[in-house]
Design a protein around this motif. Structure first.
Motif, mmCIF file in Angstrom:
data_model
loop_
_atom_site.group_PDB
_atom_site.id
_atom_site.type_symbol
_atom_site.label_atom_id
_atom_site.label_comp_id
_atom_site.label_asym_id
_atom_site.label_seq_id
_atom_site.Cartn_x
_atom_site.Cartn_y
_atom_site.Cartn_z
ATOM 1 N N ALA A 20 30.692 -0.745 43.973
ATOM 2 C CA ALA A 20 29.975 -1.472 44.353
ATOM 3 C C ALA A 20 30.441 -2.971 45.001
ATOM 4 O O ALA A 20 30.289 -3.349 45.818
ATOM 5 C CB ALA A 20 28.590 -1.735 43.580
ATOM 6 N N ALA A 21 31.608 -3.243 44.137
ATOM 7 C CA ALA A 21 32.336 -4.450 44.550
ATOM 8 C C ALA A 21 33.155 -4.298 45.655
ATOM 9 O O ALA A 21 33.271 -5.225 46.405
ATOM 10 C CB ALA A 21 32.960 -4.979 43.399
ATOM 11 N N TYR A 22 33.687 -3.214 45.602
ATOM 12 C CA TYR A 22 34.578 -2.559 46.814
ATOM 13 C C TYR A 22 33.670 -2.962 48.199
ATOM 14 O O TYR A 22 33.965 -3.364 49.223
ATOM 15 C CB TYR A 22 35.125 -1.347 46.606
ATOM 16 C CG TYR A 22 35.614 -0.789 47.831
ATOM 17 C CD1 TYR A 22 36.951 -1.058 48.364
ATOM 18 C CD2 TYR A 22 35.259 0.336 48.523
ATOM 19 C CE1 TYR A 22 37.623 -0.356 49.428
ATOM 20 C CE2 TYR A 22 35.548 1.044 49.573
ATOM 21 C CZ TYR A 22 36.748 0.550 50.056
ATOM 22 O OH TYR A 22 37.157 1.341 51.104
ATOM 23 N N GLN A 23 32.439 -2.031 48.161
ATOM 24 C CA GLN A 23 31.749 -2.180 49.334
ATOM 25 C C GLN A 23 31.296 -3.449 49.667
ATOM 26 O O GLN A 23 31.288 -3.940 50.856
ATOM 27 C CB GLN A 23 30.559 -1.126 49.076
ATOM 28 C CG GLN A 23 31.029 0.387 48.820
ATOM 29 C CD GLN A 23 31.390 1.054 50.014
ATOM 30 O OE1 GLN A 23 31.344 0.373 51.099
ATOM 31 N NE2 GLN A 23 32.522 2.122 49.906
ATOM 32 N N GLU A 27 31.846 -5.237 53.232
ATOM 33 C CA GLU A 27 31.059 -5.477 54.268
ATOM 34 C C GLU A 27 30.506 -7.187 54.359
ATOM 35 O O GLU A 27 30.256 -7.524 55.269
ATOM 36 C CB GLU A 27 29.427 -5.235 53.351
ATOM 37 C CG GLU A 27 29.552 -3.372 53.566
ATOM 38 C CD GLU A 27 28.527 -2.928 52.494
ATOM 39 O OE1 GLU A 27 27.664 -3.775 51.817
ATOM 40 O OE2 GLU A 27 28.439 -1.769 52.309
ATOM 41 N N SER A 28 30.765 -7.845 53.090
ATOM 42 C CA SER A 28 30.572 -9.250 53.253
ATOM 43 C C SER A 28 31.450 -10.374 52.761
ATOM 44 O O SER A 28 31.112 -11.482 52.931
ATOM 45 C CB SER A 28 29.180 -9.506 52.376
ATOM 46 O OG SER A 28 28.187 -8.683 52.833
ATOM 47 N N PHE A 109 42.471 -5.476 55.295
ATOM 48 C CA PHE A 109 41.746 -6.615 55.850
ATOM 49 C C PHE A 109 41.123 -7.458 55.032
ATOM 50 O O PHE A 109 41.230 -8.815 55.091
ATOM 51 C CB PHE A 109 41.022 -6.321 57.188
ATOM 52 C CG PHE A 109 40.277 -7.265 58.174
ATOM 53 C CD1 PHE A 109 41.068 -7.840 59.054
ATOM 54 C CD2 PHE A 109 39.049 -7.676 57.746
ATOM 55 C CE1 PHE A 109 40.346 -8.964 59.860
ATOM 56 C CE2 PHE A 109 38.569 -8.715 58.181
ATOM 57 C CZ PHE A 109 39.339 -9.532 59.180
ATOM 58 N N SER A 110 40.190 -6.928 54.176
ATOM 59 C CA SER A 110 39.539 -7.864 53.268
ATOM 60 C C SER A 110 40.159 -8.658 52.436
ATOM 61 O O SER A 110 39.896 -9.655 52.244
ATOM 62 C CB SER A 110 38.409 -6.652 52.621
ATOM 63 O OG SER A 110 37.512 -6.446 53.845
ATOM 64 N N ARG A 112 43.309 -9.571 52.646
ATOM 65 C CA ARG A 112 44.146 -10.558 53.459
ATOM 66 C C ARG A 112 43.244 -11.900 53.939
ATOM 67 O O ARG A 112 43.586 -12.827 53.723
ATOM 68 C CB ARG A 112 44.650 -10.019 54.694
ATOM 69 C CG ARG A 112 46.115 -9.355 54.223
ATOM 70 C CD ARG A 112 46.848 -8.483 55.334
ATOM 71 N NE ARG A 112 47.648 -7.705 55.071
ATOM 72 C CZ ARG A 112 49.220 -8.226 54.792
ATOM 73 N NH1 ARG A 112 49.263 -9.636 54.943
ATOM 74 N NH2 ARG A 112 49.929 -7.345 54.215
ATOM 75 N N SER A 113 42.100 -11.428 54.248
ATOM 76 C CA SER A 113 40.972 -12.733 54.334
ATOM 77 C C SER A 113 40.557 -13.380 53.323
ATOM 78 O O SER A 113 40.581 -14.493 53.027
ATOM 79 C CB SER A 113 39.654 -12.115 55.027
ATOM 80 O OG SER A 113 39.874 -11.320 56.191
ATOM 81 N N TRP A 114 40.421 -12.710 51.987
ATOM 82 C CA TRP A 114 40.334 -13.213 50.700
ATOM 83 C C TRP A 114 41.569 -14.209 50.257
ATOM 84 O O TRP A 114 41.074 -15.300 49.673
ATOM 85 C CB TRP A 114 40.030 -12.167 49.673
ATOM 86 C CG TRP A 114 39.829 -12.395 48.278
ATOM 87 C CD1 TRP A 114 39.962 -13.365 47.659
ATOM 88 C CD2 TRP A 114 39.796 -11.439 47.210
ATOM 89 N NE1 TRP A 114 39.794 -13.468 46.350
ATOM 90 C CE2 TRP A 114 39.700 -12.128 45.890
ATOM 91 C CE3 TRP A 114 39.833 -9.936 47.191
ATOM 92 C CZ2 TRP A 114 39.614 -11.440 44.704
ATOM 93 C CZ3 TRP A 114 39.542 -9.462 46.072
ATOM 94 C CH2 TRP A 114 39.654 -9.969 44.854
ATOM 95 N N ALA A 115 42.801 -13.708 50.723
ATOM 96 C CA ALA A 115 43.788 -14.187 50.254
ATOM 97 C C ALA A 115 43.891 -15.990 50.851
ATOM 98 O O ALA A 115 44.568 -16.514 50.400
ATOM 99 C CB ALA A 115 45.101 -13.567 50.587
ATOM 100 N N LEU A 116 43.316 -16.070 52.057
ATOM 101 C CA LEU A 116 42.954 -17.299 52.674
ATOM 102 C C LEU A 116 42.400 -18.302 51.793
ATOM 103 O O LEU A 116 42.524 -19.664 52.037
ATOM 104 C CB LEU A 116 42.444 -17.356 53.962
ATOM 105 C CG LEU A 116 43.164 -16.403 55.099
ATOM 106 C CD1 LEU A 116 42.103 -16.234 56.222
ATOM 107 C CD2 LEU A 116 44.407 -16.808 55.555
ATOM 108 N N GLN A 117 41.707 -17.789 50.653
ATOM 109 C CA GLN A 117 40.949 -18.770 49.842
ATOM 110 C C GLN A 117 41.636 -18.770 48.366
ATOM 111 O O GLN A 117 41.172 -19.573 47.604
ATOM 112 C CB GLN A 117 39.455 -18.164 49.672
ATOM 113 C CG GLN A 117 38.716 -17.923 50.991
ATOM 114 C CD GLN A 117 37.286 -17.263 50.648
ATOM 115 O OE1 GLN A 117 36.744 -17.730 49.537
ATOM 116 N NE2 GLN A 117 36.954 -16.350 51.375
#
Length: 209
Positions: A20-23, A27-28, A109-110, A112-117
């Motif tokens: 659920a966390a992965y999905q 998604e968000s 992608f998710s 790498r996007s998270w790593a920006l934070q």
């Protein structure tokens, strides 16, 4: 045993919470990966989460471990797989770009996007990039390329693919398959033999038109 099974069914499972966390991440984004929304998504109580994870941070750590084990692990294994030539070795690596069960581009992608934070996660991503590049470099060296040439070809191969992922570039399977022999020639300096392409196509259930 019966009580354990009953409890597991009532609380869900660690795998269920992680899925659920992965999905939700895909998604968000990571900011949406929170305990209460996940509990609602799973139709479970919020307190059941704590049967499997100490806190949200432990769940996020499990997500990162899943990404690391799947994407980095699979890519390294494909660089080490048997091949008759460097062209076929590169086709083995390209399995990762075709089969999301080997390498999950949306997950990549998710993360790498998270790593920006997160500076901590950014360091994890950089470590993964290093390990992947070194694995591809070793693959070229195994087929007789110099250290410098192997390094440059590895970077060309890997950074182009990360660019595809970062740009969320879309290609249908026939388009990508038509381009692959030319990518292999550019990346390795060799054109794949037809038998090598046939093995690659067969692995992915593709029949050229």
């Amino acid at each position: 045993m019966e009580q354990t099974m009953h409890d597991s069914g009532w609380r869900g499972s660690a795998e269920g919470w992680l899925e659920a966390a992965y999905q939700t991440l895909l998604e968000s984004g990571v900011d949406s990966v929170k305990i209460l929304p996940l509990a609602k998504k799973l139709n479970l109580s919020r307190t059941s989460f704590y049967w499997f994870f100490k806190d949200r941070e432990e769940l996020l750590d499990a997500l990162i471990a899943q990404w690391r084990d799947k994407n980095t692990g699979a890519l390294i294994k494909r660089t080490e797989a048997y091949a008759e030539s460097i062209a076929e070795a590169m086709l083995n690596v390209f399995d990762c770009w075709i089969d999301k069960d080997l390498f999950d581009s949306r997950f990549e992608f998710s993360v790498r996007s998270w790593a920006l934070q997160s500076d901590t996660l950014l360091e994890e991503v950089r470590k993964a990039d290093h390990l992947r590049l070194e694995a591809i470099k070793r693959m070229f060296e195994r087929f007789g390329e110099s250290e410098l040439t192997s390094d440059v070809r590895a970077r060309t191969t890997y950074l182009v693919q990360i660019g595809y992922i970062s740009m969320q570039a879309e290609e249908d399977l026939p388009t990508r398959m038509r381009r692959i022999p030319e990518y292999i020639r550019i990346y390795t300096g060799q054109s794949p033999e037809q038998r090598e392409l046939d093995r690659f196509y067969s692995r992915h259930g593709y029949t050229p038109a």
